[in-house]
Design a protein around this motif. Sequence first.
Motif, PDB file in Angstrom:
ATOM      1  N   ILE A   1      59.640 -82.443  -8.021  1.00 13.57           N
ATOM      2  CA  ILE A   1      60.819 -82.895  -7.140  1.00 13.57           C
ATOM      3  C   ILE A   1      61.708 -81.674  -7.354  1.00 13.57           C
ATOM      4  O   ILE A   1      62.480 -81.248  -8.362  1.00 13.57           O
ATOM      5  CB  ILE A   1      61.433 -84.315  -7.642  1.00 13.57           C
ATOM      6  CG1 ILE A   1      60.654 -85.472  -7.712  1.00 13.57           C
ATOM      7  CG2 ILE A   1      62.662 -84.290  -6.960  1.00 13.57           C
ATOM      8  CD1 ILE A   1      61.203 -86.641  -8.256  1.00 13.57           C
ATOM      9  N   LEU A   2      62.210 -80.964  -5.846  1.00 10.54           N
ATOM     10  CA  LEU A   2      63.031 -79.759  -5.990  1.00 10.54           C
ATOM     11  C   LEU A   2      64.508 -80.290  -5.950  1.00 10.54           C
ATOM     12  O   LEU A   2      64.931 -81.133  -4.744  1.00 10.54           O
ATOM     13  CB  LEU A   2      62.741 -79.269  -4.858  1.00 10.54           C
ATOM     14  CG  LEU A   2      61.338 -78.544  -4.619  1.00 10.54           C
ATOM     15  CD1 LEU A   2      60.962 -77.749  -3.342  1.00 10.54           C
ATOM     16  CD2 LEU A   2      61.134 -77.470  -5.715  1.00 10.54           C
ATOM     17  N   ALA A   3      65.119 -80.324  -6.977  1.00  8.13           N
ATOM     18  CA  ALA A   3      66.616 -80.669  -7.213  1.00  8.13           C
ATOM     19  C   ALA A   3      67.471 -79.465  -7.570  1.00  8.13           C
ATOM     20  O   ALA A   3      68.558 -79.736  -7.924  1.00  8.13           O
ATOM     21  CB  ALA A   3      66.779 -81.936  -7.987  1.00  8.13           C
ATOM     22  N   GLY A   4      67.000 -78.228  -7.171  1.00  7.02           N
ATOM     23  CA  GLY A   4      67.557 -77.233  -8.235  1.00  7.02           C
ATOM     24  C   GLY A   4      68.503 -76.154  -7.089  1.00  7.02           C
ATOM     25  O   GLY A   4      68.707 -75.048  -7.438  1.00  7.02           O
ATOM     26  N   GLY A   5      68.696 -76.990  -6.046  1.00  2.74           N
ATOM     27  CA  GLY A   5      69.560 -75.930  -4.841  1.00  2.74           C
ATOM     28  C   GLY A   5      70.900 -75.950  -5.194  1.00  2.74           C
ATOM     29  O   GLY A   5      71.518 -76.522  -5.872  1.00  2.74           O
ATOM     30  N   ALA A   6      71.426 -74.885  -4.467  1.00  2.00           N
ATOM     31  CA  ALA A   6      72.970 -74.673  -4.945  1.00  2.00           C
ATOM     32  C   ALA A   6      73.643 -75.886  -3.937  1.00  2.00           C
ATOM     33  O   ALA A   6      74.999 -75.782  -4.271  1.00  2.00           O
ATOM     34  CB  ALA A   6      73.293 -73.144  -3.899  1.00  2.00           C
ATOM     35  N   GLY A   7      73.338 -76.356  -3.013  1.00  2.00           N
ATOM     36  CA  GLY A   7      73.826 -77.515  -2.338  1.00  2.00           C
ATOM     37  C   GLY A   7      75.255 -76.906  -1.417  1.00  2.00           C
ATOM     38  O   GLY A   7      76.002 -77.509  -1.256  1.00  2.00           O
ATOM     39  N   ARG A   8      74.930 -75.774  -0.892  1.00  2.00           N
ATOM     40  CA  ARG A   8      75.894 -75.138  -0.342  1.00  2.00           C
ATOM     41  C   ARG A   8      76.547 -76.088   0.906  1.00  2.00           C
ATOM     42  O   ARG A   8      77.983 -76.097   1.249  1.00  2.00           O
ATOM     43  CB  ARG A   8      75.645 -73.660   0.296  1.00  2.00           C
ATOM     44  CG  ARG A   8      75.259 -72.664  -0.540  1.00  2.00           C
ATOM     45  CD  ARG A   8      74.968 -71.329  -0.137  1.00  2.00           C
ATOM     46  NE  ARG A   8      74.503 -70.542  -1.205  1.00  2.00           N
ATOM     47  CZ  ARG A   8      73.201 -70.474  -1.580  1.00  2.00           C
ATOM     48  NH1 ARG A   8      72.247 -71.066  -1.205  1.00  2.00           N
ATOM     49  NH2 ARG A   8      72.972 -69.486  -2.743  1.00  2.00           N
ATOM     50  N   ARG A   9      75.689 -76.574   1.882  1.00  2.00           N
ATOM     51  CA  ARG A   9      76.069 -77.500   3.020  1.00  2.00           C
ATOM     52  C   ARG A   9      76.835 -78.845   2.323  1.00  2.00           C
ATOM     53  O   ARG A   9      77.200 -79.464   3.261  1.00  2.00           O
ATOM     54  CB  ARG A   9      75.001 -77.781   4.017  1.00  2.00           C
ATOM     55  CG  ARG A   9      74.613 -76.636   4.798  1.00  2.00           C
ATOM     56  CD  ARG A   9      73.574 -76.767   5.373  1.00  2.00           C
ATOM     57  NE  ARG A   9      72.197 -76.844   5.074  1.00  2.00           N
ATOM     58  CZ  ARG A   9      70.904 -77.005   5.519  1.00  2.00           C
ATOM     59  NH1 ARG A   9      71.212 -77.236   6.989  1.00  2.00           N
ATOM     60  NH2 ARG A   9      70.049 -76.942   4.908  1.00  2.00           N
ATOM     61  N   MET A  10      76.696 -79.014   1.125  1.00  2.00           N
ATOM     62  CA  MET A  10      77.340 -80.186   0.559  1.00  2.00           C
ATOM     63  C   MET A  10      78.518 -79.631  -0.621  1.00  2.00           C
ATOM     64  O   MET A  10      78.934 -80.405  -1.256  1.00  2.00           O
ATOM     65  CB  MET A  10      76.196 -81.080  -0.487  1.00  2.00           C
ATOM     66  CG  MET A  10      75.417 -81.838   0.296  1.00  2.00           C
ATOM     67  SD  MET A  10      76.205 -83.165   0.926  1.00  2.00           S
ATOM     68  CE  MET A  10      74.922 -84.212   1.338  1.00  2.00           C
ATOM     69  N   GLY A  11      79.242 -78.471   0.083  1.00  2.00           N
ATOM     70  CA  GLY A  11      80.123 -78.038  -0.734  1.00  2.00           C
ATOM     71  C   GLY A  11      80.082 -77.646  -2.192  1.00  2.00           C
ATOM     72  O   GLY A  11      80.753 -77.729  -2.999  1.00  2.00           O
ATOM     73  N   GLY A  12      78.786 -77.435  -2.234  1.00  3.87           N
ATOM     74  CA  GLY A  12      78.221 -76.782  -3.927  1.00  3.87           C
ATOM     75  C   GLY A  12      78.010 -77.851  -4.783  1.00  3.87           C
ATOM     76  O   GLY A  12      77.624 -77.575  -5.924  1.00  3.87           O
ATOM     77  N   ALA A  13      77.889 -79.237  -4.200  1.00  9.42           N
ATOM     78  CA  ALA A  13      77.629 -80.305  -5.055  1.00  9.42           C
ATOM     79  C   ALA A  13      75.858 -79.998  -5.389  1.00  9.42           C
ATOM     80  O   ALA A  13      75.202 -79.690  -4.768  1.00  9.42           O
ATOM     81  CB  ALA A  13      77.808 -81.596  -4.347  1.00  9.42           C
TER      82      ALA A  13
END
Length: 200
Positions: free
Chosen positions: A11-23
């Motif tokens: 499961i890929l959960a290591g992203g930066a979440g930029r479009r979620m405000g960095g969450a």
Amino acid sequence: MNAYPPVSALILAGGAGRRMGGADKGLLPFEGGVLIDPIIKTLSPLVDEVLINANRHLEQYRRWGHPVVADPVQADHLFAGPAAALVHASRHAKNDWLLLAPCDMPDYQPHWLGALRQVQEQTRAAVVIAHDGLRLQPTVALIHRPCLSQRPASADARLLSVLTAGRYSVCALDQDAWAFSNLNTPEQLRAHQSRREALT
């Protein structure tokens, strides 16, 4: 008929979440839990092992009881990107077959593994990638893990480029096009939750 070989899910959960405000997307509130909950619930009964790729809040991810693999340390940034994360995390899997899944696709369907396996048996391809009727979905794929050693990925490599760098096949899942929604923004997350609430 021979039994299917065991599969490890990543499961890929290591992203930066930029479009979620960095969450940290996998830990965002979702339906009384967090966003990664549905994908873990779906995959756990299907596979021999679940791995979680995460780069923040590692102890929180470990609470699910599955191994957590962080990206290799980067000199200039924390996140290696999904392609490099896949290649690195795959070295920690105990099985030769790897089922890829994103943490932000709560409608991931349990029958997809069987469909991907069927295409692999028919074509003998090292990689089978889902297609939603409009485009390839590289975060939903069945991968013969040893082939990744011939497909090194840098931090700026695209996941699709790595998966299609050698022999691959396509699994048509257009009947489930609705289920491929990635929740990448707060608006998409709210809209998805509203739709689910309307159906209950």
